[in-house]
Design a protein around this motif. Structure first.
Motif, short mmCIF file in Angstrom:
data_model
loop_
_atom_site.label_atom_id
_atom_site.label_comp_id
_atom_site.label_asym_id
_atom_site.label_seq_id
_atom_site.Cartn_x
_atom_site.Cartn_y
_atom_site.Cartn_z
N GLY A 66 -135.00 16.80 21.11
CA GLY A 66 -134.56 15.76 22.05
C GLY A 66 -133.96 14.58 21.32
O GLY A 66 -132.94 14.02 21.75
N ALA A 67 -134.60 14.18 20.22
CA ALA A 67 -134.06 13.06 19.44
C ALA A 67 -132.74 13.42 18.78
O ALA A 67 -131.81 12.61 18.71
CB ALA A 67 -135.08 12.65 18.36
N ALA A 68 -132.61 14.68 18.34
CA ALA A 68 -131.36 15.10 17.71
C ALA A 68 -130.23 15.19 18.72
O ALA A 68 -129.08 14.86 18.40
CB ALA A 68 -131.57 16.47 17.03
N LEU A 69 -130.53 15.63 19.94
CA LEU A 69 -129.49 15.74 20.97
C LEU A 69 -129.06 14.39 21.54
O LEU A 69 -127.93 14.23 21.98
CB LEU A 69 -129.96 16.65 22.10
CG LEU A 69 -130.11 18.13 21.73
CD1 LEU A 69 -130.70 18.88 22.92
CD2 LEU A 69 -128.76 18.72 21.36
N SER A 70 -129.94 13.42 21.49
CA SER A 70 -129.60 12.12 22.09
C SER A 70 -128.67 11.30 21.19
O SER A 70 -128.05 10.36 21.66
CB SER A 70 -130.87 11.32 22.36
OG SER A 70 -131.51 10.95 21.15
N HIS A 71 -128.55 11.64 19.95
CA HIS A 71 -127.67 10.87 19.07
C HIS A 71 -126.37 11.51 18.92
O HIS A 71 -125.82 12.35 18.65
CB HIS A 71 -128.33 10.64 17.70
CG HIS A 71 -129.40 9.61 17.75
ND1 HIS A 71 -130.74 9.93 17.77
CD2 HIS A 71 -129.35 8.27 17.85
CE1 HIS A 71 -131.45 8.85 17.84
NE2 HIS A 71 -130.63 7.80 17.90
N LEU B 299 -149.64 23.84 21.44
CA LEU B 299 -149.13 22.79 22.32
C LEU B 299 -148.54 21.65 21.51
O LEU B 299 -147.45 21.14 21.83
CB LEU B 299 -150.23 22.29 23.25
CG LEU B 299 -149.86 21.18 24.22
CD1 LEU B 299 -148.81 21.68 25.22
CD2 LEU B 299 -151.08 20.66 24.95
N VAL B 300 -149.22 21.25 20.45
CA VAL B 300 -148.72 20.16 19.60
C VAL B 300 -147.41 20.56 18.94
O VAL B 300 -146.47 19.76 18.87
CB VAL B 300 -149.79 19.77 18.56
CG1 VAL B 300 -149.22 18.83 17.51
CG2 VAL B 300 -150.99 19.13 19.23
N MET B 301 -147.34 21.79 18.46
CA MET B 301 -146.10 22.25 17.82
C MET B 301 -144.93 22.29 18.80
O MET B 301 -143.81 21.90 18.46
CB MET B 301 -146.31 23.64 17.20
CG MET B 301 -147.16 23.63 15.94
SD MET B 301 -146.46 22.62 14.63
CE MET B 301 -145.02 23.56 14.22
N VAL B 302 -145.18 22.75 20.03
CA VAL B 302 -144.12 22.80 21.04
C VAL B 302 -143.64 21.40 21.38
O VAL B 302 -142.43 21.13 21.45
CB VAL B 302 -144.61 23.55 22.29
CG1 VAL B 302 -143.65 23.37 23.45
CG2 VAL B 302 -144.80 25.03 21.99
N LEU B 303 -144.59 20.48 21.59
CA LEU B 303 -144.21 19.10 21.91
C LEU B 303 -143.46 18.44 20.75
O LEU B 303 -142.49 17.70 20.97
CB LEU B 303 -145.44 18.29 22.29
CG LEU B 303 -146.09 18.66 23.62
CD1 LEU B 303 -147.36 17.86 23.83
CD2 LEU B 303 -145.12 18.45 24.78
N ALA B 304 -143.89 18.70 19.52
CA ALA B 304 -143.20 18.13 18.37
C ALA B 304 -141.79 18.69 18.25
O ALA B 304 -140.83 17.95 17.96
CB ALA B 304 -144.00 18.41 17.09
N THR B 305 -141.65 19.98 18.49
CA THR B 305 -140.31 20.60 18.42
C THR B 305 -139.39 20.04 19.49
O THR B 305 -138.23 19.72 19.23
CB THR B 305 -140.43 22.13 18.57
OG1 THR B 305 -141.33 22.62 17.57
CG2 THR B 305 -139.09 22.81 18.44
N LEU B 306 -139.92 19.91 20.72
CA LEU B 306 -139.10 19.33 21.79
C LEU B 306 -138.72 17.89 21.50
O LEU B 306 -137.59 17.46 21.79
CB LEU B 306 -139.86 19.41 23.12
CG LEU B 306 -140.01 20.82 23.71
CD1 LEU B 306 -140.89 20.77 24.96
CD2 LEU B 306 -138.65 21.40 24.02
#
Length: 62
Positions: free
Chosen positions: A57-62, A46-53
């Protein structure tokens, strides 16, 4: 003469006691069981999935 007879008697007794030779002692093996630890795999996944998202998400927002 008594000392000689006593020494001979003790020698014969000691020889008879050791005549069989050395035998390995019979010892039952001790089995040590350790309780299995609870796996943290679901929470780690769960932590790995949330970290990946979060990273994507941060890469797509810029």
């Amino acid at each position: 003469m008594k000392n000689l007879a006593t020494a001979m008697a003790l020698t014969v007794a000691a020889t008879a006691a050791c005549a069989d030779g050395y035998a390995d002692p019979i010892v039952e093996p001790v089995v040590i069981r350790e309780a299995a630890a609870q796996s943290s795999a679901p929470s780690a996944t769960l932590v790995m999935v949330l970290a990946t998202l979060t990273v994507f998400g941060a890469a797509l927002s810029h």
